[in-house]
Motif scaffolding. Structure first.
Motif, short mmCIF file in Angstrom:
data_model
loop_
_atom_site.label_atom_id
_atom_site.label_comp_id
_atom_site.label_asym_id
_atom_site.label_seq_id
_atom_site.Cartn_x
_atom_site.Cartn_y
_atom_site.Cartn_z
N ALA A 107 0.84 -1.20 0.00
CA ALA A 107 0.00 0.00 0.00
C ALA A 107 0.87 1.24 0.00
O ALA A 107 1.32 1.69 1.05
N ARG A 108 1.08 1.79 -1.15
CA ARG A 108 1.93 2.98 -1.25
C ARG A 108 1.15 4.26 -1.02
O ARG A 108 1.73 5.33 -0.95
N GLY A 109 -0.16 4.16 -0.95
CA GLY A 109 -0.97 5.36 -0.72
C GLY A 109 -1.17 6.19 -1.97
O GLY A 109 -1.55 7.35 -1.88
N ASP A 110 -0.94 5.59 -3.14
CA ASP A 110 -1.06 6.34 -4.38
C ASP A 110 -2.43 6.23 -5.03
O ASP A 110 -2.66 6.76 -6.12
N SER A 111 -3.37 5.56 -4.35
CA SER A 111 -4.75 5.46 -4.83
C SER A 111 -5.68 5.34 -3.62
O SER A 111 -5.21 5.11 -2.49
N GLY A 112 -6.97 5.46 -3.86
CA GLY A 112 -7.92 5.31 -2.77
C GLY A 112 -7.88 3.92 -2.16
O GLY A 112 -7.91 3.77 -0.93
N ARG A 113 -7.82 2.89 -3.00
CA ARG A 113 -7.75 1.51 -2.50
C ARG A 113 -6.49 1.30 -1.68
O ARG A 113 -6.51 0.71 -0.61
N SER A 114 -5.39 1.78 -2.19
CA SER A 114 -4.11 1.66 -1.49
C SER A 114 -4.17 2.38 -0.14
O SER A 114 -3.63 1.88 0.86
N SER A 115 -4.80 3.52 -0.09
CA SER A 115 -4.95 4.26 1.17
C SER A 115 -5.77 3.47 2.18
O SER A 115 -5.47 3.48 3.38
N ARG A 116 -6.79 2.77 1.70
CA ARG A 116 -7.61 1.96 2.61
C ARG A 116 -6.81 0.80 3.20
O ARG A 116 -6.91 0.51 4.39
N VAL A 117 -6.01 0.14 2.36
CA VAL A 117 -5.17 -0.96 2.85
C VAL A 117 -4.16 -0.43 3.87
O VAL A 117 -3.97 -1.02 4.94
N PHE A 118 -3.54 0.69 3.54
CA PHE A 118 -2.55 1.27 4.45
C PHE A 118 -3.20 1.70 5.76
O PHE A 118 -2.63 1.52 6.84
N ALA A 119 -4.42 2.26 5.68
CA ALA A 119 -5.14 2.66 6.89
C ALA A 119 -5.40 1.45 7.79
O ALA A 119 -5.20 1.53 9.02
N ALA A 120 -5.81 0.33 7.20
CA ALA A 120 -6.06 -0.87 7.99
C ALA A 120 -4.78 -1.35 8.67
O ALA A 120 -4.79 -1.71 9.85
N LEU A 121 -3.67 -1.32 7.94
CA LEU A 121 -2.39 -1.73 8.52
C LEU A 121 -1.98 -0.79 9.66
O LEU A 121 -1.49 -1.25 10.70
N LEU A 122 -2.16 0.51 9.46
CA LEU A 122 -1.78 1.46 10.51
C LEU A 122 -2.67 1.34 11.74
O LEU A 122 -2.20 1.55 12.87
N ILE A 123 -3.93 1.01 11.55
CA ILE A 123 -4.82 0.80 12.71
C ILE A 123 -4.31 -0.38 13.54
O ILE A 123 -4.24 -0.31 14.77
N VAL A 124 -3.92 -1.47 12.87
CA VAL A 124 -3.34 -2.62 13.59
C VAL A 124 -2.07 -2.19 14.31
O VAL A 124 -1.86 -2.53 15.48
N GLY A 125 -1.21 -1.43 13.63
CA GLY A 125 0.02 -0.95 14.25
C GLY A 125 -0.24 -0.03 15.44
O GLY A 125 0.43 -0.12 16.46
N GLU A 126 -1.23 0.84 15.30
CA GLU A 126 -1.58 1.78 16.38
C GLU A 126 -2.08 1.02 17.61
O GLU A 126 -1.65 1.30 18.73
N VAL A 127 -2.98 0.07 17.41
CA VAL A 127 -3.50 -0.72 18.52
C VAL A 127 -2.36 -1.49 19.20
O VAL A 127 -2.28 -1.55 20.42
N SER A 128 -1.48 -2.05 18.39
CA SER A 128 -0.34 -2.78 18.93
C SER A 128 0.59 -1.87 19.73
O SER A 128 1.07 -2.24 20.80
N ALA A 129 0.85 -0.67 19.22
CA ALA A 129 1.72 0.28 19.93
C ALA A 129 1.08 0.68 21.26
O ALA A 129 1.78 0.77 22.28
N LEU A 130 -0.22 0.94 21.26
CA LEU A 130 -0.92 1.27 22.51
C LEU A 130 -0.82 0.12 23.51
O LEU A 130 -0.53 0.34 24.68
N MET A 131 -1.05 -1.10 23.01
CA MET A 131 -0.98 -2.27 23.87
C MET A 131 0.43 -2.42 24.47
O MET A 131 0.58 -2.61 25.68
N ALA A 132 1.44 -2.31 23.63
CA ALA A 132 2.81 -2.46 24.11
C ALA A 132 3.16 -1.38 25.13
O ALA A 132 3.80 -1.66 26.14
N PHE A 133 2.73 -0.15 24.88
CA PHE A 133 3.02 0.95 25.79
C PHE A 133 2.40 0.69 27.17
O PHE A 133 3.07 0.78 28.19
N PHE A 134 1.11 0.35 27.18
CA PHE A 134 0.44 0.20 28.46
C PHE A 134 0.84 -1.08 29.20
O PHE A 134 0.92 -1.09 30.43
#
Length: 142
Positions: A107-134
């Motif tokens: 997901a390079r973010g160069d299209s709408g579909r690519s942005s959606r895939v990247f958003a899903a990956l970042l949400i997983v990363g964000e939740v994981s970062a929050l979990m690791a921090f706490f």
């Protein structure tokens, strides 16, 4: 936040002692930059559009803080700190790196579909970062 040099030798990374508070402060920076990047990418995904320059800069800032945090964590382990923490703290801290890595492949973010895939990956990363921090804070405090 202190970095001290021991008397064992000059200039070797093993001789620098990093205070755990540095890891905490950088961890907070990771949460802030990951949240900003995730929100910006999700905004583009909802609009079905490619990522713009400010969003790529926010993603880059999140990647840099995450890299610094992982390196600090490795150094703290090398110093013998954090041994009592659960492995999930370390695995959870590396999942956001994996999200960025897979995002770079898929997901390079160069299209709408690519942005959606990247958003899903970042949400997983964000939740994981929050979990690791706490989880890390819970075990560091007790």
């Amino acid at each position: 936040m202190t970095v001290q040099q021991s008397d064992l030798g000059e200039g070797r990374i093993d001789n620098f002692i990093i205070d755990a508070s540095v890891h905490l402060v950088v961890g907070m920076a990771v949460l802030v930059t990951m949240t900003v990047a995730t929100v910006m990418v999700v905004r583009h995904a909802i609009r079905n559009e490619a990522l713009n320059r400010p969003t790529f800069l926010a993603v880059g800032a999140a990647q840099i803080t995450l890299i610094v945090q992982v390196l600090l964590g490795i150094k703290l382990l090398d110093q013998g700190q954090g041994i009592v923490q659960l492995y999930i703290h370390y695995v959870g801290g590396l999942i956001p790196m994996g999200a960025f890595l897979v995002g770079g492949w898929l997901a390079r973010g160069d299209s709408g579909r690519s942005s959606r895939v990247f958003a899903a990956l970042l949400i997983v990363g964000e939740v994981s970062a929050l979990m690791a921090f706490f989880i890390g804070r819970a075990f560091a405090g007790g």
